[in-house]
Motif scaffolding. Sequence first.
Motif, mmCIF file in Angstrom:
data_model
loop_
_atom_site.group_PDB
_atom_site.id
_atom_site.type_symbol
_atom_site.label_atom_id
_atom_site.label_comp_id
_atom_site.label_asym_id
_atom_site.label_seq_id
_atom_site.Cartn_x
_atom_site.Cartn_y
_atom_site.Cartn_z
ATOM 1 N N TRP A 89 0.818 -1.222 0.000
ATOM 2 C CA TRP A 89 0.000 0.000 0.000
ATOM 3 C C TRP A 89 0.852 1.273 0.000
ATOM 4 O O TRP A 89 0.315 2.361 0.154
ATOM 5 C CB TRP A 89 -0.940 -0.001 1.209
ATOM 6 N N GLY A 90 2.157 1.141 -0.210
ATOM 7 C CA GLY A 90 3.032 2.313 -0.253
ATOM 8 C C GLY A 90 3.129 2.926 -1.630
ATOM 9 O O GLY A 90 4.166 3.511 -1.981
ATOM 10 N N ASN A 91 2.092 2.808 -2.432
ATOM 11 C CA ASN A 91 2.082 3.336 -3.794
ATOM 12 C C ASN A 91 0.628 3.645 -4.151
ATOM 13 O O ASN A 91 -0.304 3.283 -3.417
ATOM 14 C CB ASN A 91 2.677 2.307 -4.769
ATOM 15 N N HIS A 92 0.432 4.290 -5.279
ATOM 16 C CA HIS A 92 -0.918 4.718 -5.649
ATOM 17 C C HIS A 92 -1.859 3.534 -5.877
ATOM 18 O O HIS A 92 -2.940 3.452 -5.271
ATOM 19 C CB HIS A 92 -0.856 5.586 -6.905
ATOM 20 N N GLU A 93 -1.467 2.609 -6.747
ATOM 21 C CA GLU A 93 -2.367 1.521 -7.119
ATOM 22 C C GLU A 93 -2.700 0.619 -5.928
ATOM 23 O O GLU A 93 -3.866 0.277 -5.693
ATOM 24 C CB GLU A 93 -1.748 0.685 -8.244
ATOM 25 N N GLY A 94 -1.662 0.227 -5.180
ATOM 26 C CA GLY A 94 -1.891 -0.639 -4.037
ATOM 27 C C GLY A 94 -2.709 0.029 -2.944
ATOM 28 O O GLY A 94 -3.561 -0.602 -2.311
ATOM 29 N N SER A 95 -2.457 1.317 -2.721
ATOM 30 C CA SER A 95 -3.222 2.027 -1.687
ATOM 31 C C SER A 95 -4.682 2.182 -2.090
ATOM 32 O O SER A 95 -5.581 2.149 -1.242
ATOM 33 C CB SER A 95 -2.599 3.394 -1.400
ATOM 34 N N MET A 96 -4.951 2.324 -3.392
ATOM 35 C CA MET A 96 -6.345 2.406 -3.827
ATOM 36 C C MET A 96 -7.048 1.050 -3.682
ATOM 37 O O MET A 96 -8.239 0.989 -3.374
ATOM 38 C CB MET A 96 -6.423 2.874 -5.284
ATOM 39 N N LEU A 97 -6.299 -0.027 -3.877
ATOM 40 C CA LEU A 97 -6.884 -1.350 -3.650
ATOM 41 C C LEU A 97 -7.200 -1.532 -2.165
ATOM 42 O O LEU A 97 -8.247 -2.100 -1.804
ATOM 43 C CB LEU A 97 -5.934 -2.447 -4.140
ATOM 44 N N LEU A 98 -6.308 -1.047 -1.284
ATOM 45 C CA LEU A 98 -6.597 -1.072 0.145
ATOM 46 C C LEU A 98 -7.825 -0.211 0.448
ATOM 47 O O LEU A 98 -8.675 -0.581 1.269
ATOM 48 C CB LEU A 98 -5.382 -0.560 0.927
ATOM 49 N N TRP A 99 -7.934 0.929 -0.215
ATOM 50 C CA TRP A 99 -9.069 1.844 -0.039
ATOM 51 C C TRP A 99 -10.380 1.115 -0.321
ATOM 52 O O TRP A 99 -11.316 1.139 0.482
ATOM 53 C CB TRP A 99 -8.884 3.019 -1.007
ATOM 54 N N VAL A 100 -10.443 0.444 -1.474
ATOM 55 C CA VAL A 100 -11.700 -0.217 -1.852
ATOM 56 C C VAL A 100 -11.926 -1.479 -1.015
ATOM 57 O O VAL A 100 -13.075 -1.860 -0.759
ATOM 58 C CB VAL A 100 -11.704 -0.518 -3.364
ATOM 59 N N LEU A 101 -10.851 -2.115 -0.550
ATOM 60 C CA LEU A 101 -11.007 -3.249 0.368
ATOM 61 C C LEU A 101 -11.716 -2.804 1.642
ATOM 62 O O LEU A 101 -12.605 -3.497 2.150
ATOM 63 C CB LEU A 101 -9.634 -3.848 0.701
#
Length: 654
Positions: A89-101
Amino acid sequence: MITEFGHFALILAFLVAIVQMVVPLVGAHKRWPAWMAVAEPAASAQFLLTAFSFAALMYAFITSDFSLRLVTLNSHSAKPMIYKISGTWGNHEGSMLLWVLIVTLFGAMAAWFGGNLPPTLRARVLAVQSAIGVAFFAFILFTSNPFLRLAVPPFDGQDLNPLLQDPGLAFHPPFLYLGYVGLSMAFSFAVGALIEGRVDAAWGRWVRPWTLAAWIFLTIGIALGSWWAYYELGWGGFWFWDPVENASFMPWLLAAALLHSAIVVEKREALKSWTILLAILAFGFSLIGTFIVRSGLLTSVHAFANDPERGVFILMIMGFFMGGALMLFALRASTMEAKGVFGLVSRESALLANNLLLAVACFVVFVGTMWPLVAEMFFDRKLSVGPPFFNMAFSPFMLVLGLILPIGSAMPWKRARIMRAMRPLRYVFVLALAVGGLAYAMQSGRTLLGPIGMFLAAWVVMGTIVDLAQRTGRGSGRLGRLMRLPRADWGKMVAHAGLGITMMGVSGLMAWQQEDIRVAQFGEPYSIGRYTITLDDVVNSEGPNYLSTTGFITLAQDGREIAQLRPEKRIYPVAQMPTTEAAIDYDLARDVYVVIGDRQNDGGWAVRTYIKPMTNWIWIGSGLMALGGLLSLSDRRFRVAAGARKGAVPVPAE
């Protein structure tokens, strides 16, 4: 293969979210129980699919799968395991996946624990929550896909931003996102109630636990980020009014206002329209924060650098949900007529004043954050709005809030008398004035910031203790009654006391900090305040994925050694980026904070030293606020009161 399954699960979750958005909403409108019942299993399936997708991405980071573009850009095989995991989650794409999770997690929890809600309201809330998920699933899949492959994988990755390779930043984003996204449930309840056409005391009771949970997570996330900035960035501050810091602070202020406003709805069925508006705005400011971090319009030390097209997509999401909710709010205004009548002097009025102070303070922070962008776009002027503006504009609201907090807590509902409410607090007020006067007499300078902060802290903390004691009545058995008080009362006391302690720490640090910057020679001691600093040696060493220059410094007081400090400068060769690791001797009364700089021509080393009084009370106060929230959240009334209304809340015909 696992990453392909993860990508496929993400697409399936998107499709399930579309079903959950449409079918229960139609079922609630038509009164079709089978269609409304789709919401619960769909919410669970959506969460499980998204969780699998996130786990697949994390597996790729843990195993250093450099065939995945995201892993190549944000990881390295020599990186410690904790930072491989946090790199997810230390990047844009991964953090957005955490967001939607987290969006799907809150939706699933509403499905699992929302059995006491009326069926139509539950269906509508879950449909609105899923609509938020649909928007961000589309954003991820069409603009920020974390599962893109590289045709020719490199031998190794480009490493994670060195500033993020720290335990504080490993845990800070998940807590912050739990807070950000948790406010989506308050938004879903608000929009669901507007569609339903009914806002009553039961609604106030239902929305409070979700708002409280989001506020707790935001408090922890902000405190972790502040602590990280303090010890990691090397400038010695705990808050810089950075745009990204403000992006998390603004929803926190509105969530605090929403918590207090929902109490009035629950107890008195008043302030309904205002509470619904706060629920919409609180989540709206979470979306504004997401836009600030990811649009590239505002620069920050911890913003994601991304192309403006993604920012436009987020702006469209924000416009749709905020615009649609506010339009629905305007159309349904007639259904939110207040039933409870209260006097100008009452607990309701005090809570309304609390709301206005927090909301206006949020607006001040918003204007200060966005004004440089507005000035550049419309007036072609480069402006910088920094800490002096925010400190001057924001502090008066917190001063007034601290002054009225104990008085408002002591007031009865509906109608009150100020002098009667003040009677139990008169000795507390005198004692708080004495504490402020003592601080003024003892300080070396003649600034009022420190004494005012000490007065406010004593006033708020002792005022909350007196308020708790007043709830035990008179006569014998007060201790037993005190122990039997609801946990929400204890939580309120602990959270308010935490706010007072945080005020004390902030004002003490800002008023009485000492700073020394010099070129230090080996073996030559120098003094700052009551302390003596000696630079003994500087050694070069090598870490797992960095090169370090470490200073060996002796800290002494009154001729007695009290600590050995090891400040560092690190260079991460892969990322070609330096970081500063401050050495801090922690104490409840003060911190001694040392940073080593560059070697000078005369053989000495640049050294910055700070004496920071009462710094740790800032995070102690933040921890107490979060603990108070947890105590309130554990109150059994949150779990059973809404159930008492089940079946008693009729659903009006459409």
